[in-house]
Design an enzyme around this catalytic site. Structure first.
Site, PDB file in Angstrom:
ATOM      1  N   LYS A 147      56.534  19.628  33.615  1.00 41.70           N
ATOM      2  CA  LYS A 147      57.768  19.728  34.064  1.00 41.70           C
ATOM      3  C   LYS A 147      59.540  19.917  33.092  1.00 41.70           C
ATOM      4  O   LYS A 147      59.561  20.939  33.318  1.00 41.70           O
ATOM      5  CB  LYS A 147      58.524  18.306  34.728  1.00 41.70           C
ATOM      6  CG  LYS A 147      58.207  18.248  36.013  1.00 41.70           C
ATOM      7  CD  LYS A 147      58.689  16.832  36.759  1.00 41.70           C
ATOM      8  CE  LYS A 147      58.569  15.867  36.076  1.00 41.70           C
ATOM      9  NZ  LYS A 147      57.120  15.556  36.305  1.00 41.70           N
ATOM     10  N   THR A 148      59.278  19.285  31.992  1.00 42.31           N
ATOM     11  CA  THR A 148      60.208  19.619  31.047  1.00 42.31           C
ATOM     12  C   THR A 148      59.694  20.789  30.034  1.00 42.31           C
ATOM     13  O   THR A 148      61.066  21.860  29.778  1.00 42.31           O
ATOM     14  CB  THR A 148      60.185  18.021  30.010  1.00 42.31           C
ATOM     15  OG1 THR A 148      60.345  17.099  30.656  1.00 42.31           O
ATOM     16  CG2 THR A 148      60.962  18.318  28.876  1.00 42.31           C
ATOM     17  N   GLU A 192      64.807  20.267  36.216  1.00 42.76           N
ATOM     18  CA  GLU A 192      63.773  19.220  36.189  1.00 42.76           C
ATOM     19  C   GLU A 192      64.211  18.232  37.805  1.00 42.76           C
ATOM     20  O   GLU A 192      64.646  17.422  37.248  1.00 42.76           O
ATOM     21  CB  GLU A 192      63.652  18.775  34.575  1.00 42.76           C
ATOM     22  CG  GLU A 192      62.227  17.994  34.905  1.00 42.76           C
ATOM     23  CD  GLU A 192      61.645  17.318  33.586  1.00 42.76           C
ATOM     24  OE1 GLU A 192      62.603  17.964  32.410  1.00 42.76           O
ATOM     25  OE2 GLU A 192      61.388  16.320  33.345  1.00 42.76           O
TER      26      GLU A 192
END
Ligand code: EPU
Length: 784
Positions: A147-148, A192
């Site tokens: 995600k990041t 995110e």
């Protein structure tokens, strides 16, 4: 303005249910993005909360925050206006119009209790982020892994594409400047989404990128079905496109039904397909095909196939937003990693140190695969499990996640906010890895020792990887900083010399105790030694010389700085010229005695009984059977504190009983001893006498030789004997039964135990005989 709301979290515990509010989002969005208020954040130091604090400050609010300790992030935010409190006190939020709290904050937090008590609006982090997103066209990046990186990549590509996006991601992102940014100009907000606590349900984005869905966070969710339910709701609440990873069956099953589903991945049916993937050092290149049409080649400068996958999601999204393919690929090529995502901490031809946030077995596998593809000789991994609940739930999967690593060191669990689970530790994972037939795994429960153990096993060609979501990266950072110095030291001593990090000094002392040497250096030449001294002098690095370590007690914390062990090469040369024997500082005194015998020189036989080297013997004017080193010395060669060499004759030297001040600040290179011609038989008789004396009066055990200097009135051994202290002990350190002036190590004695025993003996001697015993053994290093 009045805020009535309902927390959208699904947590089932009764405590949380009490704070449910009704439909907060439209009002909260206006409150946060068009008005200015006083807002307090509970748990502001966390990576997500600090980003939110940054956004709120940029939106013009007066922001205060509390946390257990400050971080570089809170310090940065303070410079921007955050009022930071290093503990959670209710009064710090008294003036706040609204309180936002992190999921890591417990229900009995005093600020939460008070806010609740007086009916102050209270929101969870994700609710606040989702409300801020409402003011823009939201893009949520969600999934278990990546995600990041993917949100950072998305924000970067949109920014380079001229869309002026705002962003909110879960880590520091050097290429984006900060982890969160509010851009007044742009329409888009890239965030995110955190699936760990169910708050993904708060988001109503325009677009969503779904990376992967699998079992995780089983501390919160009962099973995969519960996780999927949260994702399904997010997908349902997405008004525009859902870009999804078609190669992940769970994701494909949930997303493909969406009315504007766009797939990406490697499979043939992907709308945006990656093909001909070529992985290389720290990057990759691949072909992008959109529904059968070749868009062109893309290049990444972040490693691993998993990042190709992430990039395909970004390419799909950016293309749907009409950013031209050329622009997308140009910005992807420039993309650099988020902090802690395959972050290179040290790189040279000999070593590569990389830190990664991977903490789930799937992430670990992907990171190790990427690391292996770099093609270094060995892959050495330090792993800190994150959360007891994850360790327990996924221990089997962890067992098979490290196959690509040659060596794995596992430390204890980083608890995050969890209480321990009985029986669950780092060893749980070690046992699983062993069960999986991996032969290179070790357990080091003390986090602080991990960098030492790994550093000491380093070999040229190693890639060292720190893995975990806790604070294991600090261990890699210490290692990287020390490696910079170690590599400079290596250049100084050259190919033939040796440099090791954190060498346990218990391997180099005859007593077999002592912590590590920060830098262990073995020069082979006088010139190398001289350069080394000069370097340490210029860099203000402490330097300590160790020979055989026979008269030495190193404390358990080891020795900081450089520990030089002059060995082999110039330091083990021995030459006889007439009645003179010249021996390097690393030559054993016993070897001098036998070289003298071979040349029919007498007078040096006593050296047979000393377990030290020439350097050590000179340093303390060692002696035995009534003789002492300097009685036989004609001249010495030494290096001064700046590395310049000098030669001095015996008559220029000031020498005392067991003390030679010149070598307290200078360093011996060699000494010339003088013998007298003697009959071989005579010499042999004296050697035998020395051996016999040693054999009959001294213990055969791990010891540091005599511990105390002999006081003027009585030999120390006799005194200890008379005081009845023989065989007394502290732990595994014991006064020898054979000789009262020897302390022997019965097993794994520590320096602390030996020191305590020394103190005990001294105090009895003082009390009972009024004698102040002085140690002969040199005591160095730091306590643990
Ligand atoms: N003695 C006792 N009880 C004991 C030990 C010794 O009564 O438990 C008596 C002996 O019988 C002797 C006197 O004390 O009458 C001296 O003992 P020893 O001859 O063993 O000599 P030392 O003075 O204890 C010195 C060196 C040793 C060296 C021997 C060899 C010092 C501090 N020690 O020991 O050096 O090996 O002579 O002659 O000068 C060292 O420096 O590390 C070391 C071991």
């Amino acid at each position: 303005m009045k805020l009535t709301s309902e927390a959208t979290a699904v947590r089932a515990d009764s405590q949380r249910k009490k704070f449910r509010r009704r439909d907060p989002l439209p009002d909260l969005s206006r409150f946060l993005t068009t008005e200015q208020h006083r807002i307090h954040l509970v748990g502001v130091a966390g990576s997500g909360m600090s980003g939110l604090a940054g956004l709120l400050i940029e939106l013009g609010h007066a922001v205060s925050g509390s946390d257990k300790g400050s971080t570089t992030e809170t310090e940065r935010l303070q410079r921007l206006g955050l009022r930071f409190h290093e503990q959670h006190l209710a009064e710090h939020a008294d003036a706040a119009d609204l309180v936002v709290f992190s999921s890591a904050i417990k229900d009995d937090n005093p600020i939460l209790l008070t806010a609740r008590g007086c009916g102050k609006p209270l929101f969870r982090r994700a609710e606040a982020v989702a409300a801020i997103m409402q003011a823009k066209r939201g893009i949520v990046i969600a999934g278990m892994h990546g995600k990041t990186t993917t949100s950072a990549m998305t924000a970067h590509v949109l920014r380079e594409g001229g869309l002026h996006p705002s962003h909110y991601v879960g880590a520091e992102i050097p290429i984006l400047g900060t982890n969160a940014y509010w851009n007044q100009r742009g329409e888009y907000f890239v965030a995110e989404g955190d699936e760990s606590d169910g708050t993904l349900r708060c988001f109503h984005p325009e677009h969503a990128v779904i990376l992967n869905i699998e079992e995780e966070h089983l501390d919160f969710y009962p099973d995969l079905a519960a996780i999927e339910k949260v994702f399904a709701q997010l997908i349902d609440q997405t008004s525009g496109s859902v870009l999804y990873n078609v190669d992940d069956p769970n994701t494909a099953r949930l997303c493909s039904k969406h009315k504007r589903a766009v797939s990406y991945g490697f499979s043939e049916q992907a709308d945006y397909r990656g093909a001909d993937v070529e992985l290389r050092n720290f990057g990759s290149s691949f072909l992008v095909v959109r529904r059968g049409e070749k868009l062109g080649q893309a290049t990444l400068n972040v490693p691993g196939e998993h990042n190709v996958h992430n990039a395909l999601g970004v390419i799909a999204l950016a293309s749907e937003l009409s950013i031209p393919f050329d622009k997308i690929t140009a910005s992807l090529r420039k993309f650099e990693h988020a902090r802690r995502r395959f972050e290179i901490k040290y790189a040279s031809d000999r070593f590569l140190l990389v830190d990664d946030y991977a903490h789930h077995p799937t992430e670990i596998r992907a990171t190790l695969r990427a690391a292996k593809s770099i093609g270094r000789r060995r892959l050495v991994t330090m792993f800190q499990p994150h959360r007891f609940s994850r360790t327990k739930a996924l221990c089997r999967e962890f067992g098979s996640a490290f196959d690509d690593a040659d060596l794995v060191m596992v430390t204890d669990v980083y608890p995050a906010s969890e209480p321990p689970i009985p029986g669950i530790t780092g060893r749980t994972i070690v046992d699983e890895i062993v069960r999986h037939a991996h032969h290179g795994v070790t357990y080091q429960p003390h986090l602080q020792s991990v960098h030492r153990d790994v550093g000491n096993m380093l070999e040229a060609g190693d890639l060292v990887l720190s893995l975990g979501a806790g604070n294991i990266h600090e261990q890699l950072e210490i290692l990287a900083a020390d490696l910079v110095i170690a590599e400079k030291l290596k250049t100084i001593v050259g190919k033939e010399g040796e440099v090791r990090l954190y060498e346990p000094l218990s391997n180099h002392t005859t007593l077999r105790v002592g912590g590590p040497a920060q830098f262990w250096v073995e020069p082979r030449t006088e010139q190398g030694f001289s350069k080394l001294i000069r370097f340490c002098h210029d860099e203000h690095l402490p330097l300590f010389v160790i020979g055989r370590g026979s008269n030495l007690l190193v404390r358990d914390g080891g020795i900081r700085g450089v520990v030089v062990h002059p060995r082999r090469g110039d330091f083990e040369k021995i030459a006889v010229d007439g009645c003179e024997i010249t021996a390097g500082a690393g030559v054993k005194l016993r070897q001098v005695a036998y070289a003298a015998r071979a040349a029919n020189l007498g007078g040096l036989e006593w050296m047979e009984g000393i377990p030290g080297t020439v350097g050590g013997g000179l340093r303390m004017n060692a002696g035995a059977i009534g003789a002492q080193t300097f009685e036989n010395v004609t001249r010495i060669r030494y290096l001064d504190a700046e590395g310049n060499s000098h030669v001095k004759n015996r008559n220029e030297l000031e020498v005392f009983y067991r003390r030679f001040p010149l070598l307290e600040k200078n360093f011996a290179v060699s000494a010339t001893f003088c013998g007298q011609p003697a009959e071989r038989g005579e010499i042999d008789a004296r050697l035998r006498e020395s051996q016999e004396k040693r054999r009959t009066t001294q213990p055969v055990a791990k010891s540091a030789g005599c511990i105390f200097k002999n006081p003027a009135t009585i030999p120390a051994g006799k005194l200890v004997d008379e005081l009845g202290l023989k065989n007394s002990r502290v732990g595994n350190a014991r006064v020898s039964r054979v000789h009262g002036n020897f302390i022997v190590n019965d097993g794994d004695a520590t320096a602390a135990e030996v020191l305590e025993l020394i103190d005990d003996i001294k105090s009895v001697a003082r009390k009972k005989r009024g004698i102040e015993l002085e140690t002969e053994v040199e005591i160095v290093g730091e306590p643990e």
